[in-house]
Design a protein around this motif. Structure first.
Motif, mmCIF file in Angstrom:
data_model
loop_
_atom_site.group_PDB
_atom_site.id
_atom_site.type_symbol
_atom_site.label_atom_id
_atom_site.label_comp_id
_atom_site.label_asym_id
_atom_site.label_seq_id
_atom_site.Cartn_x
_atom_site.Cartn_y
_atom_site.Cartn_z
ATOM 1 N N ILE A 245 0.837 -1.206 0.000
ATOM 2 C CA ILE A 245 0.000 0.000 0.000
ATOM 3 C C ILE A 245 0.870 1.253 0.000
ATOM 4 N N HIS A 246 1.941 1.233 0.774
ATOM 5 C CA HIS A 246 2.775 2.432 0.940
ATOM 6 C C HIS A 246 4.031 2.402 0.069
ATOM 7 N N ASN A 247 4.096 1.419 -0.829
ATOM 8 C CA ASN A 247 5.194 1.338 -1.797
ATOM 9 C C ASN A 247 6.559 1.341 -1.113
ATOM 10 N N ARG A 248 6.688 0.467 -0.108
ATOM 11 C CA ARG A 248 7.956 0.356 0.615
ATOM 12 C C ARG A 248 8.596 -1.000 0.362
ATOM 13 N N ASN A 249 9.921 -1.032 0.455
ATOM 14 C CA ASN A 249 10.684 -2.254 0.225
ATOM 15 C C ASN A 249 10.525 -3.203 1.409
ATOM 16 N N MET A 250 9.903 -4.363 1.150
ATOM 17 C CA MET A 250 9.621 -5.299 2.235
ATOM 18 C C MET A 250 10.898 -5.818 2.882
ATOM 19 N N GLU A 251 11.931 -6.077 2.093
ATOM 20 C CA GLU A 251 13.169 -6.617 2.654
ATOM 21 C C GLU A 251 13.804 -5.637 3.641
ATOM 22 N N GLU A 252 13.734 -4.355 3.316
ATOM 23 C CA GLU A 252 14.308 -3.355 4.218
ATOM 24 C C GLU A 252 13.516 -3.266 5.521
ATOM 25 N N ILE A 253 12.190 -3.301 5.425
ATOM 26 C CA ILE A 253 11.358 -3.283 6.625
ATOM 27 C C ILE A 253 11.637 -4.522 7.474
ATOM 28 N N ARG A 254 11.796 -5.674 6.818
ATOM 29 C CA ARG A 254 12.069 -6.914 7.542
ATOM 30 C C ARG A 254 13.414 -6.829 8.273
ATOM 31 N N ASP A 255 14.409 -6.291 7.597
ATOM 32 C CA ASP A 255 15.739 -6.176 8.185
ATOM 33 C C ASP A 255 15.699 -5.338 9.462
ATOM 34 N N TRP A 256 14.883 -4.301 9.460
ATOM 35 C CA TRP A 256 14.850 -3.377 10.578
ATOM 36 C C TRP A 256 13.938 -3.835 11.717
ATOM 37 N N TYR A 257 12.780 -4.425 11.391
ATOM 38 C CA TYR A 257 11.751 -4.575 12.426
ATOM 39 C C TYR A 257 11.217 -5.993 12.626
ATOM 40 N N ASP A 258 11.641 -6.968 11.807
ATOM 41 C CA ASP A 258 11.210 -8.349 11.991
ATOM 42 C C ASP A 258 12.056 -8.995 13.090
ATOM 43 N N GLY A 259 11.717 -10.239 13.451
ATOM 44 C CA GLY A 259 12.632 -10.989 14.298
ATOM 45 C C GLY A 259 12.071 -11.531 15.590
ATOM 46 N N TYR A 260 10.785 -11.220 15.901
ATOM 47 C CA TYR A 260 10.184 -11.831 17.082
ATOM 48 C C TYR A 260 9.492 -13.112 16.647
ATOM 49 N N TYR A 261 10.023 -14.241 17.099
ATOM 50 C CA TYR A 261 9.521 -15.552 16.690
ATOM 51 C C TYR A 261 8.517 -16.054 17.721
ATOM 52 N N MET A 262 7.302 -16.291 17.287
ATOM 53 C CA MET A 262 6.265 -16.764 18.195
ATOM 54 C C MET A 262 5.523 -17.936 17.559
ATOM 55 N N PRO A 389 16.900 -9.529 17.703
ATOM 56 C CA PRO A 389 15.933 -9.815 16.648
ATOM 57 C C PRO A 389 16.118 -9.049 15.348
ATOM 58 N N ASN A 390 16.606 -7.823 15.401
ATOM 59 C CA ASN A 390 16.631 -7.022 14.176
ATOM 60 C C ASN A 390 17.582 -5.840 14.349
ATOM 61 N N ARG A 391 17.686 -5.076 13.292
ATOM 62 C CA ARG A 391 18.638 -3.968 13.302
ATOM 63 C C ARG A 391 18.205 -2.864 14.268
ATOM 64 N N GLU A 392 16.900 -2.654 14.396
ATOM 65 C CA GLU A 392 16.414 -1.633 15.321
ATOM 66 C C GLU A 392 16.916 -1.906 16.739
ATOM 67 N N VAL A 393 16.738 -3.127 17.202
ATOM 68 C CA VAL A 393 17.153 -3.474 18.562
ATOM 69 C C VAL A 393 18.678 -3.516 18.658
ATOM 70 N N ALA A 394 19.345 -3.927 17.586
ATOM 71 C CA ALA A 394 20.807 -3.928 17.591
ATOM 72 C C ALA A 394 21.346 -2.526 17.847
ATOM 73 N N GLU A 395 20.698 -1.518 17.296
ATOM 74 C CA GLU A 395 21.140 -0.145 17.533
ATOM 75 C C GLU A 395 20.909 0.276 18.976
ATOM 76 N N VAL A 396 19.842 -0.243 19.582
ATOM 77 C CA VAL A 396 19.607 0.038 20.999
ATOM 78 C C VAL A 396 20.733 -0.569 21.834
ATOM 79 N N PHE A 397 21.145 -1.792 21.501
ATOM 80 C CA PHE A 397 22.277 -2.408 22.191
ATOM 81 C C PHE A 397 23.524 -1.557 22.026
ATOM 82 N N GLN A 398 23.753 -1.091 20.813
ATOM 83 C CA GLN A 398 24.954 -0.285 20.568
ATOM 84 C C GLN A 398 24.932 0.989 21.409
#
Length: 553
Positions: A245-262, A389-398
């Motif tokens: 819908i928002h014409n965004r790259n799914m792989e980039e969104i996944r890299d940043w915000y995916d990673g919680y396995y349930m 889980p993802n790059r977002e949280v990795a930056e928080v660790f950094q």
């Protein structure tokens, strides 16, 4: 209609009219099926910004007698449920957020009395006949209303763990608070007046003597979400749709915000299927077939889609301060595990002994379990492993490390960008110098005894490369496994890197192995430059050597 008693539907109206709204009303069918039964007690614990409060507002709008929500719910999936109208706006609702009263109280001793005074006052405003009956507390007032009107209550408590999290050393306050909650959920009177109990927080219900303090609740957590798995956070399907819908790259969104396995039950399955870590794969866990769901932090996805930049939106919550406090606790092996996780690795974690509070840590696994529930780590229930889980949280660790007292790790992370630049420039001497300096930083953490330990150090040394590369350890390639592969996320911007590590050999031998075993074959179809990077560590001299050569497919 009040603030806490029989609230209106404005919270859900606002949420459902947002620019991005994902329909989660199917959860109401699950709650409807539990109304009045023995399984009517729900405790949902998720990390911050996972949609807990939005769900509570939805529950208000659906059940509260203080509003008419038929038209509001008409476009959504719950309206197709045959029981939609049977429960719509038919219950008395009490909904409050514990943190509101915790923050307003002048002293800890005033938190519970202040909370109950305010709730009781509103109960009397909503049901004036209570004035003559003079109930001593809110729980008694609810019982009196039920006896008078015959209409059961739905009780919703947001941030139920606030006192446990924010005043963890105050054991007397916590004991009195848990006693207060039992008045709503664990008395003979509550068995009659309660239609549904629904509490939300970050941590699971605190354990007392190894058992949940509210053991009649079914818990839906970051590690065991049960049938509520898709109702908190965004699923892969939902994110895919919003990206289109928002014409965004799914792989980039996944890299940043995916990673919680349930995982959730897959009773229709009779065999395992799918690849490890793949969304939708089925595995046997605790003797049951369970399906893996990739869950995204919804707040971060919405912010990225609406505002544009792919950045760590958790940084705006002050979260790295909390993370820093936990990872610097003095438990044997904790620092080593955090460094290993930063390198992209996974660690086995026993989550069962965590007491669901912030002080009763007995070993490092308790700290890691806490970080899992708070969303700082992902957890795979199949392998029982934790990971970043993802790059977002990795930056928080950094950020947590750079502002803390781990100077050794912080120094290495700061040199990481320089190392990548030197590698791309094929400056072999500079690469060896930076890695040697980083090695000194890690000698107190990593026991350098083989190539695996060396790989952990190298992965950390190239930490910031994750911004531009998919970094994969032991990538199947040619006639063997490349030690580390750096595959550009955007082809053409930077060269791919194939890194081979040697222990007491030579950097030239590492390059020769890459060529002899055709490790570059894994990049078949890749059209950009490829750098072959050979790194050798001499145990005797304590020095590194590096060899970098260009290659083309």
């Amino acid at each position: 209609m009040g603030t806490y008693v029989n609230p209106n539907n404005e919270s859900f109206r606002s949420d459902s009219h947002s620019s991005i709204y994902v329909d989660k009303t199917g959860m109401l069918s699950i709650l409807n099926s539990a109304l009045g039964g023995t399984k009517r007690y729900f405790a949902v614990s998720r990390a911050r910004r996972f949609g807990k409060s939005m769900a509570a507002g939805m529950i208000d709008a659906y059940y509260s007698r203080g509003c008419d929500s038929k038209e509001l719910f008409a476009p959504y999936v719950i309206a197709k449920d045959p029981e939609f109208g049977e429960h719509l706006n038919k219950y008395n609702v009490l909904h409050f957020d514990v943190s509101t009263f915790f923050n307003a109280a002048k002293t800890p001793d005033d938190i519970i009395p202040r909370m109950d005074r305010r709730l009781l006052r509103e109960m009397i405003e909503e049901f004036p006949y209570l004035e003559k009956l003079k109930p001593e507390d809110t729980a008694e007032a609810i019982d009196l209303v039920f006896k008078n009107d015959g209409i059961r209550f739905i009780i919703i408590i947001d941030e139920y763990d606030c006192i446990v999290r924010d005043d963890p050393e105050n054991s007397e306050l916590i004991k009195n608070y848990l006693k207060y909650l039992r008045g709503y959920f664990k008395t003979e009177e509550s068995k009659k007046f309660l239609a549904l109990g629904y509490i939300t927080g970050i941590l699971p219900i605190k354990k007392v003597d190894g058992e949940s303090a509210l053991n009649n609740f079914s818990e839906y957590t970051m590690t065991d979400p049960g049938e509520l798995v898709g109702y908190f956070g965004f699923t892969q399907t939902e994110v895919d749709k919003e990206c289109r819908i928002h014409n965004r790259n799914m792989e980039e969104i996944r890299d940043w915000y995916d990673g919680y396995y349930m995982y959730s039950d897959a009773p229709e399955k009779t065999a395992e299927e799918g690849n490890d870590y793949e969304n939708g794969s089925v595995r046997i866990i605790n003797s049951r077939y369970q399906r893996l769901h990739h869950i995204y932090n919804p707040n971060s996805v919405v912010e990225a889609l609406m505002r544009g930049p792919l950045v760590s939106y958790w940084k705006n919550t002050g979260s790295f301060g909390s993370l820093r406090k936990f990872i610097t606790l003095n438990y044997a092996g904790l620092k080593e595990d955090v460094v290993y996780l930063l390198s992209g690795g996974r660690r086995k974690v026993n989550i069962n002994n965590f007491q669901n509070d912030l002080i009763q840590f007995k070993k490092k696994d308790d700290v890691l379990a806490c970080l899992i529930h708070m969303g700082y780590l992902g957890y795979d229930a199949y392998t029982k492993e934790a990971f970043i889980p993802n790059r977002e949280v990795a930056e928080v660790f950094q950020s947590a490390i750079e502002t803390g007292d781990w100077d050794d790790v912080s120094d290495a992370l700061e040199k990481s960008e320089d190392l990548l630049i030197a590698t791309i420039a094929m400056d072999e001497r500079k690469v060896a110098e930076i890695i040697s300096a980083s090695h000194q930083n890690y000698t107190s953490i990593i026991n350098f005894h083989d190539e695996n330990a060396l790989a952990v150090a190298i992965m950390i040394s190239y930490y910031t490369a994750r911004a531009d590369y998919r970094v994969i350890r032991e990538l199947p390639a040619g006639r063997g496994f490349a030690d580390i592969a750096f595959i550009p996320k955007r082809e053409g911007e930077k060269p791919a890197l194939i890194v081979e590590l040697k222990w007491n050999r030579s950097a030239r031998a590492a390059i020769k192995q890459i060529r002899d075993k055709n490790y570059t074959g894994v990049l078949s179809g890749y059209k950009g430059d490829i750098l072959l990077v050979g790194i050798n560590y001499s145990k005797k001299s304590g020095k590194y050597s590096c060899r970098i050569e260009k290659s083309a497919l």
